[in-house]
Write a protein that holds these residues in place. Structure first.
Motif, short mmCIF file in Angstrom:
data_model
loop_
_atom_site.label_atom_id
_atom_site.label_comp_id
_atom_site.label_asym_id
_atom_site.label_seq_id
_atom_site.Cartn_x
_atom_site.Cartn_y
_atom_site.Cartn_z
N UNK A 79 6.19 16.44 -3.81
CA UNK A 79 6.38 15.56 -2.73
C UNK A 79 6.41 16.11 -1.37
N UNK A 80 7.15 17.22 -1.36
CA UNK A 80 7.36 17.91 -0.03
C UNK A 80 6.28 18.48 0.59
N UNK A 81 5.11 18.62 -0.11
CA UNK A 81 3.78 19.01 0.27
C UNK A 81 3.13 17.72 0.78
N UNK A 82 3.64 16.58 0.72
CA UNK A 82 2.75 15.20 0.84
C UNK A 82 3.45 14.67 2.33
N UNK A 83 2.61 14.37 3.15
CA UNK A 83 2.86 13.54 4.43
C UNK A 83 2.21 12.27 4.36
N UNK A 84 3.05 11.12 4.35
CA UNK A 84 2.70 9.78 4.20
C UNK A 84 2.70 9.29 5.90
N UNK A 85 1.40 8.86 5.97
CA UNK A 85 1.21 8.83 7.66
C UNK A 85 1.18 7.28 7.92
N UNK A 139 0.76 -1.21 0.10
CA UNK A 139 0.16 0.11 0.02
C UNK A 139 0.68 1.00 0.13
N UNK A 140 1.99 1.08 0.64
CA UNK A 140 2.96 2.34 0.90
C UNK A 140 3.56 2.53 -0.57
N UNK A 141 4.07 1.59 -1.26
CA UNK A 141 4.65 1.77 -2.48
C UNK A 141 3.38 2.18 -3.49
N UNK A 142 2.12 1.74 -3.59
CA UNK A 142 1.12 2.10 -4.47
C UNK A 142 0.85 3.70 -4.15
N UNK A 143 1.02 4.10 -2.84
CA UNK A 143 0.68 5.52 -2.38
C UNK A 143 1.64 6.24 -3.30
N UNK A 144 3.02 6.02 -3.14
CA UNK A 144 4.00 7.01 -3.61
C UNK A 144 3.88 6.81 -4.96
N UNK A 145 3.28 5.84 -5.73
CA UNK A 145 3.26 5.86 -7.44
C UNK A 145 2.19 6.78 -7.48
N UNK A 191 8.48 0.41 10.80
CA UNK A 191 9.91 0.07 10.44
C UNK A 191 9.88 -0.53 8.96
N UNK A 192 8.54 -1.17 8.75
CA UNK A 192 8.74 -1.81 7.44
C UNK A 192 8.64 -0.93 6.22
N UNK A 193 7.83 0.35 6.47
CA UNK A 193 7.57 1.06 5.34
C UNK A 193 8.43 2.64 5.40
N UNK A 194 8.98 2.83 6.51
CA UNK A 194 9.68 4.22 6.49
C UNK A 194 10.94 4.13 5.40
N UNK A 195 11.59 3.22 5.22
CA UNK A 195 12.55 3.12 4.23
C UNK A 195 12.15 3.44 2.73
N UNK A 196 10.84 2.99 2.52
CA UNK A 196 10.17 3.25 1.22
C UNK A 196 9.95 4.65 0.90
N UNK A 197 9.56 5.23 2.08
CA UNK A 197 9.26 6.64 1.71
C UNK A 197 10.44 7.61 1.99
N UNK A 198 11.29 7.40 2.83
CA UNK A 198 12.49 8.22 3.07
C UNK A 198 13.28 8.93 1.87
N UNK A 199 13.42 8.11 0.81
CA UNK A 199 13.88 8.73 -0.18
C UNK A 199 13.00 9.26 -1.29
N UNK A 200 11.58 9.42 -0.93
CA UNK A 200 10.77 10.06 -1.99
C UNK A 200 10.61 11.36 -1.91
N UNK A 201 10.95 12.24 -0.87
CA UNK A 201 10.77 13.41 -0.72
C UNK A 201 9.51 13.93 -0.08
#
Length: 282
Positions: A160-166, A145-151, A170-180
């Protein structure tokens, strides 16, 4: 310790909670529109709810010296109910109101086609109304779901700096960390993050673009867990300035992008760059 809770559902809390929060250092908060625990059956129930988020709740919070802001949206769970779809048509009038500082919560619950449509439409509203977006990641199949969210965020064209992914962990933070995007974490008994786990994440990923909230909804929850996280940070060797960054300056920076964040009665002192009505000090 000054605290800005960037995601807390005060509609589900009592005035005693406001009093405890004020005593613990909570000076400001954002309340996102969300599911009320049972299905709403018509658009009128949403308008009444949205009216309370921009009227009654700011009044309740103000009685305890807490500045209340809101985010407005059709939440992912109810995006699947055809009786609620027309809520998308009334959102623009609420997204223009003072005190509404983002579009949210939007995103996924079960990752259905209906949720895809509502998510994309509301990201477009965020761009149109020049507001940040607060995105809910699903409780089930969270990694996918997090990967699909970022897509979907990338496809929307929103900064992306105007988006907060909440609701990260520990499983998902690495996916979002490099997204902006900004990274949000709910400190919540049993089902989400603990203060101690949050400290480990801050050690590994740093403090930049980190948002810590208590969520505090109808379930077993605690509106003081932001304070508990600050205390855990200090016990782990973080300094007072680190705590202030995570619990105050980060949410101010994120929601300040709306140009509607008003903390004028909270503190006198420094001015947040880019927002002439925002004042806050230590």
């Amino acid at each position: 310790m000054r605290i800005f809770d960037p995601h807390i559902h005060m509609t589900s809390r009592t005035t005693d909670d406001y009093e405890r929060m004020a005593a613990a250092g909570v000076r400001a908060l954002v309340e996102p529109a969300f599911w009320l625990g049972q299905p709403r059956t018509n658009v009128g129930s949403f308008t009444d709810y949205f009216d309370s988020l921009v009227g009654w709740e700011p009044f309740r919070a103000g009685q305890f010296g807490i500045r209340h802001h809101a985010t407005i949206a059709l939440n992912p769970k109810e995006a699947n109910d055809p009786r609620c779809r027309d809520v998308l048509q009334i959102l623009p009038r609420y997204l223009e109101k003072d005190g509404v500082v983002a579009v949210g919560e939007i995103g996924y619950d079960s990752m259905t086609p209906e949720e895809d449509e509502a998510f994309s439409a509301q990201l477009a509203l965020a761009v149109e109304h020049e507001l940040p977006a607060l995105v809910h990641t699903p409780h089930r199949d969270k990694a996918r779901g997090t990967e699909r969210t970022l897509a979907v965020v990338r496809e929307s064209g929103i900064d992306p700096g105007r988006v907060a992914v909440d609701h990260l962990n520990e499983v998902t933070v690495g996916t979002v960390a490099g997204s902006g995007c900004w990274m949000g974490f709910s400190i919540y008994p049993d089902t989400k993050m603990t203060a101690e786990r949050m400290v480990h994440i801050l050690r590994e990923y740093g403090l930049e673009r980190m948002l810590v909230n208590s969520a505090a909804d109808w379930g077993r929850s605690d509106p003081l867990l932001t304070r508990r996280t600050g205390e855990a940070m200090l016990a782990a060797g973080f300094c007072d300035d680190d705590v202030d960054r995570v619990l105050w300056r980060n949410p101010v920076e994120f929601y300040g992008q709306s140009k509607r964040l008003d903390l004028s009665d909270v503190d006198a002192g420094a001015t947040f760059e880019g927002n002439s009505i925002l004042r806050g000090g230590s």
